[in-house]
Write an enzyme that holds these catalytic residues in place. Structure first.
Site, PDB file in Angstrom:
ATOM      1  CE  LYS A 179      -6.070  -3.740   4.669  1.00  0.00           C
ATOM      2  NZ  LYS A 179      -6.682  -4.353   5.871  1.00  0.00           N
ATOM      3  CB  SER A 216      -0.428  -6.514   7.310  1.00  0.00           C
ATOM      4  OG  SER A 216       0.096  -7.467   6.418  1.00  0.00           O
ATOM      5  CE  LYS A 261      -5.875  -8.529  10.435  1.00  0.00           C
ATOM      6  NZ  LYS A 261      -4.552  -8.220   9.886  1.00  0.00           N
ATOM      7  CB  THR A 262      -4.656 -14.548   7.728  1.00  0.00           C
ATOM      8  OG1 THR A 262      -5.092 -13.274   7.258  1.00  0.00           O
ATOM      9  CG2 THR A 262      -5.162 -15.620   6.778  1.00  0.00           C
ATOM     10  NE  ARG A 305      -0.621  -8.638   1.622  1.00  0.00           N
ATOM     11  CZ  ARG A 305      -1.082  -8.687   2.873  1.00  0.00           C
ATOM     12  NH1 ARG A 305      -2.062  -9.520   3.162  1.00  0.00           N
ATOM     13  NH2 ARG A 305      -0.579  -7.920   3.815  1.00  0.00           N
ATOM     14  CG  HIS A 347      -7.048  -3.977  10.591  1.00  0.00           C
ATOM     15  ND1 HIS A 347      -5.717  -3.667  10.696  1.00  0.00           N
ATOM     16  CD2 HIS A 347      -7.163  -4.741   9.484  1.00  0.00           C
ATOM     17  CE1 HIS A 347      -5.052  -4.220   9.697  1.00  0.00           C
ATOM     18  NE2 HIS A 347      -5.908  -4.877   8.962  1.00  0.00           N
ATOM     19  NE  ARG A 357      -2.053  -1.356   3.687  1.00  0.00           N
ATOM     20  CZ  ARG A 357      -1.532  -0.518   4.554  1.00  0.00           C
ATOM     21  NH1 ARG A 357      -1.679   0.805   4.400  1.00  0.00           N
ATOM     22  NH2 ARG A 357      -0.853  -0.945   5.611  1.00  0.00           N
ATOM     23  CG  ASP A 381      -7.763  -7.671   6.822  1.00  0.00           C
ATOM     24  OD1 ASP A 381      -6.941  -7.603   7.754  1.00  0.00           O
ATOM     25  OD2 ASP A 381      -7.773  -6.853   5.891  1.00  0.00           O
TER      26      ASP A 381
END
Length: 532
Positions: A200, A239, A243-244, A324, A219, A60, A258
């Protein structure tokens, strides 16, 4: 010419976007892959996965994200965190982007943000690249095909990577631009092929809209006990904090990986898919996510692969460490069919501590939870943003500052109110370093993290003996079955105890310095948590 299924009264021409070439509405995955291959946008990989690279932008560009300062949002936006753009600059940007698009083929997906129909928004995404349309079709939620005949978008995103902004003319920072205009209900993205900007932008949009309805946008990933949506857990984190990975637990049902909302009805996923990091992805530790990398239409982003066999190299980060895969939620076997859950019973705040100071898990009081939520301490991991090549300690309020258009206290107070109302237990989990700081210590063993989370979620950890951490005042378990006791006391994992003490003092000082900005906006008990 127009192709595909669409509301005949809601075509691009009706939105004032004219002069385009072919417009493809709501193509399904096979057709999108065909179009992307025909345009040489990527390669077809094993199992029908689609392999792409995103050029110089492999993460990003948060500094190029702008909010248009119109009268209706001027006193609501957190301007210290959100770059402003003038309405005149946006109008010029829109006119020049639409003129640039003239004659080109574009792809349109009419999608939904939010699994709870009472609080969802309809988002139309217009993409220059077919694979971007495939990506966002995975990541947002897909209406029933019959519903497309009457679909009308609440907001529109136009994503045109080949367009270069003019900072002087368009009131932006560089040739890359992400501009949100709440008054015109439009988001413009130009000058970057990184697909993550699409999703996002929708998250930022919901982060602005939902608090006015008393809904907490988060988030976070989320799951619930199999067969028991009431036993829901959410995992806050930036990130790279896990989390995932940690929410994809075969013993629990995945709600999402997410972005979620917490309303008076419970928890709901914003998305229809997952966007998982693949660097060092392990088929034994993360079998479900690994399996998606060879499933049809999964988008594989910025991964090195064998030109003959198309085998993916999960260890080669020469393109980026932010490699990713994007896939629909149903590719995970234990994913929820509804993407909704109950009120969170457990709230986990994930941090990646590159200092090697924080314990692997700690129990937080509600005041401490707000303190750590507003602090949002972690380490940016390599590749997530441009220019980050190794873990970089940072404070990202609400565990997602780049996506927060309102002041942090808005989200902090919402979270605190909901914790008080529904009685959630809060935990701080460190997935970063132990035995030393980054470069000396080692990464926290994922087996230990999973064991600690299992004990927290099944309630057994709450019965353990706890000690008070002398640096932060939270409670740390003394012993947990299946976890080495040494690991639970970070100071003991360091060979040089005085070096640990110095590092801990440095981190405590960093927390205090960062939190000073919130002291005028918080209650006395949170101030007490901040002081120690």
């Amino acid at each position: 010419m127009a192709f595909g299924r669409v509301n005949p009264n809601f075509r691009l021409e009706d939105q004032g976007i004219t002069g385009l070439g072919n417009v493809y509405y709501n193509l399904l995955e096979p057709a999108l892959i065909e179009e992307a291959l025909a345009r040489k946008e990527g390669r077809l990989g094993k199992g029908g996965a689609f392999l792409v690279t995103t050029g110089k932008f492999t993460g990003r560009s948060p500094k190029d994200k702008h909010v248009v300062k119109t009268a209706d949002v001027a006193d609501k936006i957190w301007w210290e965190n959100n770059a402003e753009m003038s309405p005149e600059g946006f109008d010029a940007l829109y006119n020049d982007m639409v003129a640039h698009m003239a004659g080109g083929d574009y792809f349109v997906q009419d999608l939904i943000g939010g699994a709870d129909p009472a609080h969802s928004i309809d988002v139309r995404v217009i993409s220059e690249l077919a694979w971007h349309n495939l990506f966002i079709r995975h990541l947002l939620r897909r209406p029933e095909r019959a519903d497309l005949d009457s679909y009308v978008a609440d907001f529109t995103i136009i994503n045109c990577p080949s367009f270069q902004a003019d900072p002087a003319k368009h009131d932006c920072r560089s040739e890359t631009v992400i501009a949100l205009n709440f008054e015109r209900k439009m988001i413009l993205i130009g000058g970057t092929e990184y697909a993550g900007e699409n999703k996002k932008s929708v998250f930022t949009l919901l982060n602005y809209l939902l608090p006015e309805k008393g809904i907490m946008p988060m988030h976070c990933s989320a799951n619930h006990a199999n067969g028991n949506p009431v036993d829901t857990a959410v995992f806050f984190g930036l990130s790279g904090t896990g989390k995932t990975t940690l929410s994809a637990d075969p013993a629990r049902t995945l709600i999402g990986d997410d972005e979620h909302g917490w309303s008076d009805r419970g928890t709901f996923n914003f998305e229809g898919g997952c966007y998982a990091k693949t660097i060092n992805l392990n088929p034994e530790a993360e079998p479900e996510i690994y399996a998606t990398t060879t499933k049809f239409a999964t988008v594989i982003e910025n991964m090195v692969f064998d030109e003959e066999t198309f085998d993916l190299d999960f260890d080669d980060d020469s393109l980026t460490a932010n490699m990713r895969c994007a896939y629909p939620l149903e590719y995970i076997s234990n994913a929820s069919g509804t993407a909704v859950g109950g009120h969170p019973k457990n709230i986990i705040m994930l941090t990646c501590d590159a200092f090697g100071v924080l314990p692997p898990i700690a129990r937080l009081t509600p005041a401490q939870a707000m303190y750590h939520f507003l602090s949002g301490f972690t380490s940016k991991v390599a590749g997530t943003e441009r220019g980050v090549t190794e873990p970089e300690p940072t404070f990202s309020t609400c565990f997602g500052a780049p996506f927060m258009p309102r002041r942090p206290e808005v989200y902090g107070n919402l979270l605190r109110e909901k914790i008080a109302t529904h009685g959630a237990t809060c935990w701080l989990v460190n997935t970063g370093w132990t035995g030393g700081a980054y470069g000396t210590g080692s990464r926290m063993p994922i087996k230990a993290t999973r064991a600690l989370l299992t004990a927290a979620l099944d309630g057994s950890l709450g019965q353990a003996e706890f000690r008070k951490d002398e640096n932060f005042g939270f409670e740390v378990p003394v012993a947990v079955p299946g976890v080495p006791e040494l690991l639970l006391d970070p100071r003991r994992t360091w060979d040089d105890k005085s070096a640990y003490d110095a590092q801990a003092a440095k981190l405590v000082s960093m927390f205090a310095e960062n939190f000073a900005q919130y002291m005028d906006y918080i209650d006395e008990d949170v101030k007490a948590a901040a002081i120690g």
